[in-house]
Design a protein around this motif. Structure first.
Motif, PDB file in Angstrom:
ATOM      1  N   GLU A 283      20.935  39.410  48.666  1.00 49.30           N
ATOM      2  CA  GLU A 283      21.111  40.246  47.471  1.00 49.30           C
ATOM      3  C   GLU A 283      20.445  41.602  47.668  1.00 49.30           C
ATOM      4  O   GLU A 283      21.015  42.652  47.342  1.00 49.30           O
ATOM      5  N   THR A 288      27.246  40.045  49.916  1.00 48.66           N
ATOM      6  CA  THR A 288      27.770  39.149  48.887  1.00 48.66           C
ATOM      7  C   THR A 288      28.747  38.148  49.488  1.00 48.66           C
ATOM      8  O   THR A 288      29.141  38.252  50.655  1.00 48.66           O
ATOM      9  N   ASN A 334      24.953  35.141  47.229  1.00 50.08           N
ATOM     10  CA  ASN A 334      23.550  35.547  47.310  1.00 50.08           C
ATOM     11  C   ASN A 334      22.797  35.134  46.048  1.00 50.08           C
ATOM     12  O   ASN A 334      23.381  34.577  45.111  1.00 50.08           O
ATOM     13  N   GLY A 336      21.550  36.782  43.509  1.00 48.74           N
ATOM     14  CA  GLY A 336      22.033  37.360  42.256  1.00 48.74           C
ATOM     15  C   GLY A 336      23.313  36.708  41.770  1.00 48.74           C
ATOM     16  O   GLY A 336      23.491  36.476  40.563  1.00 48.74           O
ATOM     17  N   GLU A 337      24.216  36.395  42.688  1.00 45.52           N
ATOM     18  CA  GLU A 337      25.464  35.725  42.309  1.00 45.52           C
ATOM     19  C   GLU A 337      25.183  34.326  41.769  1.00 45.52           C
ATOM     20  O   GLU A 337      25.802  33.890  40.782  1.00 45.52           O
TER      21      GLU A 337
END
Length: 373
Positions: A283, A288, A334, A336-337
Motif C-alpha cells: 500500500e 495494488t 494490499n 488498504g484494499e
C-alpha cells in the motif's frame, strides 16, 4: 589522533605498556586453553552460514497442502460466513494472504472458528498453524513461554456501547451499571481497571463468548456492552435498531491486534511477520491488486522490485518462492484494499482508518511497512 597519542607515550612509556601486556597475557591458569575458549565462539559466529531457519510448521503446511487458520467464530468485518457459507472478513483475508504467499493460491486455507476461551489451546495443540483472531498483544501473553506475536494488523482500543435512551456522554457516568463482557478476553480486566481507578461501582456480567455478551446486551440483561471498539461497531450492525445504540467516546485501553504463532519456530514467525509486512508495504508503495503485474514488469523503484521478487532472494529466505509477495498481493490485495472492503468505506462498518492509516498519510497513522532489503 592515534599518531599523537603514540608520540606522547615515547620510549619511556613503552616498557610499562609491554609489561602490562605481558601480565594480562599470562593471567589465568589455562593460558592458551583459556584464550581458545574465548576465541572459539567468535570464530564460529564469523564463519556460520547465513541461511534461512527451516520451519517445521511450514514443512507440515506444505505437506498437508493447505493452511489451518484460527479465526473468530463470527464477527462482522473481521471473520464471518456469508449467506453462501463462505468465510469473509479482515482477518480472513490475512489468512488468505498467507495461503497465497505459501502456495500461490489464496483458497488453500481452512478456517477454524475459535472462541476467546479456546483459541490459545487450539494454537498450542497444533489444531491451527496461526491465529488471526483479533487477539491483543499483551506482555502476559507474549512472555508466557508458549506464544509469539508476529506483528500488528489493527490498532484498536476498548470502549462501551450503550442505549441512546440513557443519554450518557461518558463511561464515567456508568456508576452502578451492569456491564457485559466476554470471558477469556482482556475486556473484563480492562473494564475492572477503568472503574477501579475512578472509584466507580459497577456489576460485571461475564458471558462465555462475545456473541453471548452481545445477545445479553440486546436482551437488556446489562446496561452497557464493553469490547474492542471495532467489535462494538460490528455488534451494533446486528442489533434490531442500530441507530438506537451509541459507542461512547471513551477509549479505555490500547489493543494492538495481530497474528499469534507457537513459540520455538523462528522461521514460521518470520514468515507470518513478513507476509503481513508485504501487504502493508505494498500500500505504501502504491502496489495494488490491479496493477501488481504491470509493476512487476515495469517498475524502476528498487523497493518495488525487491517486494515483487524481480530483484533479490527474499522469498527463499522464508522458504517460499521469489514471487511470494507478488502472489499474495495479486490474490488478495494490499493492506488498504483489505481494510476498505472489510472495515472501511466499502463495508457495512464504514470505519475510518484512524490509527490504522499509513505512517505517511494525512492524518498519519501507525501502520508502517518494514523495509525489504
Amino acid at each position: 589522533m592515534f599518531r599523537g597519542f603514540s608520540a606522547r607515550i615515547g620510549l619511556s612509556g613503552v616498557a610499562p605498556v609491554l609489561a602490562l601486556a605481558l601480565v594480562l597475557a599470562g593471567c589465568g591458569s589455562g593460558g592458551d586453553e583459556d584464550r581458545a575458549e574465548v576465541e572459539a565462539p567468535v570464530s564460529a559466529v564469523a564463519t556460520a552460514p547465513d541461511e534461512p531457519v527451516e520451519s517445521p510448521t511450514l514443512i507440515a503446511v506444505k505437506r498437508r497442502g493447505y493452511l489451518n487458520c484460527g479465526v473468530h467464530e463470527g464477527l462482522v468485518g473481521f471473520a464471518y460466513t456469508d449467506n453462501r457459507g463462505e468465510w469473509r472478513g479482515f482477518d480472513v483475508d490475512f489468512c488468505k494472504v498467507m495461503a497465497a504467499a505459501i502456495f500461490g493460491e489464496a483458497n488453500r486455507v481452512r478456517f477454524v472458528p475459535l472462541t476467546a476461551d479456546n483459541r490459545y489451546d487450539a494454537l498450542a495443540s497444533g489444531r491451527v498453524d496461526v491465529l488471526w483472531r483479533n487477539s491483543s498483544w499483551t506482555m502476559e501473553r507474549d512472555t508466557g513461554g508458549r506464544f509469539t506475536f508476529a506483528g500488528v494488523n489493527y490498532y484498536d482500543g476498548q470502549g462501551f456501547m450503550v442505549r441512546r435512551s440513557l443519554a450518557l456522554n461518558s463511561a464515567a457516568e456508568l456508576n452502578g451499571a451492569r456491564v457485559c463482557v466476554a470471558q477469556g478476553s482482556t475486556s473484563a480486566l480492562n473494564a475492572a481497571d477503568y472503574f477501579r481507578a475512578r472509584g466507580i461501582e459497577y456489576t460485571p456480567v461475564v458471558l462465555p463468548t462475545e456473541e453471548a455478551a452481545r445477545n445479553a446486551y440486546a436482551r437488556e440483561d446489562c446496561d452497557a456492552f464493553s469490547a474492542d471498539i471495532s467489535a462494538l461497531a460490528a455488534a451494533r450492525t446486528t442489533l434490531g435498531s442500530p441507530q438506537q445504540h451509541a459507542i461512547l467516546a471513551d477509549v479505555v485501553s490500547k489493543e494492538p491486534l495481530g497474528p499469534v504463532v507457537r513459540r520455538g519456530d523462528e522461521g514460521w514467525t518470520a514468515l507470518v511477520r513478513w507476509t503481513l509486512n508485504a501487504v502493508v508495504l505494498a500500500e505504501e508503495l502504491g502496489v495494488t491488486r490491479a496493477n501488481v503485474k504491470a509493476q512487476e514488469a515495469d517498475a524502476a523503484d528498487p523497493r518495488i522490485r525487491r517486494l515483487l521478487g524481480v530483484e533479490g532472494e527474499f522469498g527463499p529466505r522464508l522458504g517460499l518462492s521469489k514471487t511470494w509477495a507478488r502472489d499474495a498481493i495479486a490474490e488478495v490485495g494490499n493492506y488498504g484494499e483489505i481494510f476498505d472492503r472489510n472495515l472501511g468505506a466499502q463495508s457495512a462498518l464504514d470505519l475510518t482508518r484512524g490509527l490504522n492509516a499509513q505512517w505517511n498519510a494525512r492524518p498519519a497513522g501507525l501502520i508502517y511497512g518494514l523495509p525489504i532489503r
